[in-house]
Write an enzyme that holds these catalytic residues in place. Structure first.
Site, PDB file in Angstrom:
ATOM      1  N   LYS A 164      52.092 -30.428 -41.627  1.00  0.00           N
ATOM      2  CA  LYS A 164      53.071 -30.220 -42.704  1.00  0.00           C
ATOM      3  C   LYS A 164      54.355 -29.753 -42.025  1.00  0.00           C
ATOM      4  CE  LYS A 164      52.690 -28.388 -47.253  1.00  0.00           C
ATOM      5  NZ  LYS A 164      53.325 -29.444 -47.989  1.00  0.00           N
ATOM      6  N   ARG A 204      45.763 -24.342 -42.199  1.00  0.00           N
ATOM      7  CA  ARG A 204      46.512 -25.592 -42.000  1.00  0.00           C
ATOM      8  C   ARG A 204      47.815 -25.327 -41.242  1.00  0.00           C
ATOM      9  NH1 ARG A 204      47.562 -29.194 -47.235  1.00  0.00           N
ATOM     10  NH2 ARG A 204      49.083 -27.582 -47.693  1.00  0.00           N
ATOM     11  N   GLU A 255      48.822 -41.667 -50.598  1.00  0.00           N
ATOM     12  CA  GLU A 255      48.945 -40.487 -51.465  1.00  0.00           C
ATOM     13  C   GLU A 255      50.236 -40.626 -52.245  1.00  0.00           C
ATOM     14  OE1 GLU A 255      49.504 -36.838 -49.208  1.00  0.00           O
ATOM     15  OE2 GLU A 255      50.534 -37.897 -47.611  1.00  0.00           O
TER      16      GLU A 255
HETATM   17  N1  PXG Z   1      50.740 -34.657 -49.857  1.00  0.00           N
HETATM   18  C1  PXG Z   1      51.905 -34.224 -49.364  1.00  0.00           C
HETATM   19  C2  PXG Z   1      52.717 -35.131 -48.525  1.00  0.00           C
HETATM   20  C3  PXG Z   1      52.333 -32.918 -49.645  1.00  0.00           C
HETATM   21  O1  PXG Z   1      53.474 -32.456 -49.142  1.00  0.00           O
HETATM   22  C4  PXG Z   1      50.311 -32.594 -50.954  1.00  0.00           C
HETATM   23  C5  PXG Z   1      49.947 -33.890 -50.626  1.00  0.00           C
HETATM   24  C6  PXG Z   1      49.374 -31.743 -51.747  1.00  0.00           C
HETATM   25  O2  PXG Z   1      48.767 -30.784 -50.896  1.00  0.00           O
HETATM   26  P1  PXG Z   1      48.345 -29.329 -51.393  1.00  0.00           P
HETATM   27  O3  PXG Z   1      47.877 -28.657 -50.168  1.00  0.00           O
HETATM   28  O4  PXG Z   1      49.590 -28.692 -51.976  1.00  0.00           O
HETATM   29  O5  PXG Z   1      47.280 -29.515 -52.404  1.00  0.00           O
HETATM   30  C7  PXG Z   1      51.531 -32.091 -50.456  1.00  0.00           C
HETATM   31  C8  PXG Z   1      51.943 -30.710 -50.816  1.00  0.00           C
HETATM   32  C9  PXG Z   1      57.523 -28.622 -51.819  1.00  0.00           C
HETATM   33  C10 PXG Z   1      56.062 -28.556 -51.816  1.00  0.00           C
HETATM   34  O6  PXG Z   1      58.120 -27.607 -52.146  1.00  0.00           O
HETATM   35  C11 PXG Z   1      55.335 -29.567 -51.252  1.00  0.00           C
HETATM   36  C12 PXG Z   1      53.989 -29.487 -51.269  1.00  0.00           C
HETATM   37  C13 PXG Z   1      53.360 -28.430 -51.838  1.00  0.00           C
HETATM   38  C14 PXG Z   1      54.104 -27.425 -52.394  1.00  0.00           C
HETATM   39  C15 PXG Z   1      55.473 -27.491 -52.393  1.00  0.00           C
HETATM   40  O7  PXG Z   1      58.097 -29.650 -51.515  1.00  0.00           O
HETATM   41  N2  PXG Z   1      53.299 -30.510 -50.711  1.00  0.00           N
END
Ligand code: PXG
Length: 291
Positions: free
Chosen positions: A151, A52, A184
């Site tokens: 991201k 990703r 989401e």
């Molecule tokens: N939606 C958004 C907008 C995110 O930022 C997820 C869904 C979940 O995705 P994953 O791949 O983690 O299953 C995220 C994940 C942080 C932090 O420190 C943010 C995320 C993950 C870990 C840490 O802000 N976002």
């Protein structure tokens, strides 16, 4: 002892872990990041997270100065150097130092930063009682403007939403798209269960294709649970049998209230509990070994 942070080929102490004020990551949010969990001295879903990261970098035409395999090794090495068995890796790639203009092509050296640390997880009671979620007024970025699949280092959309969550005294927020469909949560993916079928918004509605979301699809396949990507209205969520969210930090967590409405009887539902258990088994036995 403080953390040892990887920056551009070197390991430096937390105090010395600095980047230029001319880095376009700071000036423009120009860059990409990942958050990766370490369980039992294994990097969970490491290839998927890196894929990703590299895909996002490709979209913004940022050439990551390390190859995929080398990046994998640097992540493992950073975890080893900080002696983390269960924790969290923040991997950041910035556009690098440029001038005060927008042009990314004035930035010749993207920076790679790897921080291996611990993570503050929700207390156990959250998984027993469930989370209270509110719908926020901040709409999810329109995919026509900025794809939710990148991201990126610009999380202002989510920070505005998170401010609303704090203001409401809730645990998480639901973000709608410009058509009013659920996309989401603020930093997690959203799922609703109705009549034994699991529904989640399609990524083109404005949801990040979360890595934990991908694990849920895999687990549903193994458990023989039906899962569909469909647009969901907020009313359909209020009247669902169960709701839950997924994310690297949260893992799988039940949602028991949305906008003060209890979901069913306001306790975690059986499908959610089953998936939480399956996730726990999966994460204990998978991942790229650190040593
Ligand atoms: N939606 C958004 C907008 C995110 O930022 C997820 C869904 C979940 O995705 P994953 O791949 O983690 O299953 C995220 C994940 C942080 C932090 O420190 C943010 C995320 C993950 C870990 C840490 O802000 N976002």
């Amino acid at each position: 002892m403080g953390l040892l942070v990887y920056i551009d080929g070197e390991y430096v102490t937390e105090e010395d872990a600095k980047i230029s004020v001319f880095d376009h990551g700071l000036l423009y949010g120009d860059g990409v990041f990942e958050g990766i969990r370490i369980y039992n001295r294994r990097a969970f879903m490491l290839d998927e997270h890196l894929k990703r990261l590299y895909d996002g970098a490709k979209v913004i035409r940022l050439e990551i100065p390390l190859g995929f395999e080398e990046m994998k090794e640097r992540v493992r090495e950073t975890v080893r150097k900080n002696d983390i068995s269960d924790g969290y890796v923040r991997l950041v790639v910035t556009r690098g130092k440029g001038d005060l203009g927008l042009s990314p092509f004035k930035c010749s050296n993207p920076s790679v930063i790897i921080i291996a640390s611990t993570i503050k997880i929700y207390p156990d009671e959250v998984y027993e009682k469930g989370l209270k979620v509110v719908t926020v007024s901040t709409r999810r970025n329109n995919p026509d403007s900025l794809s939710p699949q990148i991201k990126s280092l610009n999380y202002l959309n989510h920070i505005l939403a998170h401010l609303e969550v704090i203001n409401a005294g809730a645990d998480e927020g639901l973000m709608l798209n410009n058509q009013g469909y659920v996309t989401e949560c603020v930093v997690d993916n959203f799922f609703a269960v109705k009549g034994g079928v699991i529904y989640t918004p399609p990524t083109n509605a404005g949801a990040l294709n979360g890595i934990t979301r991908q694990v849920v699809f895999k687990l549903c396949g193994e458990l023989g649970l039906e899962i569909r990507e469909e647009n969901l209205s907020i009313v359909e969520c209020y009247t669902a049998d169960e709701c839950f969210l997924t994310g690297t930090a949260a893992e799988i967590a039940p949602i028991t209230y949305i906008d003060e409405r209890p979901i069913s009887d306001g306790t975690p539902g059986p499908v959610t509990v089953r998936l939480m258990k399956a996730f726990k088994d999966f994460r204990e036995n998978n991942g790229v070994p650190i040593d």
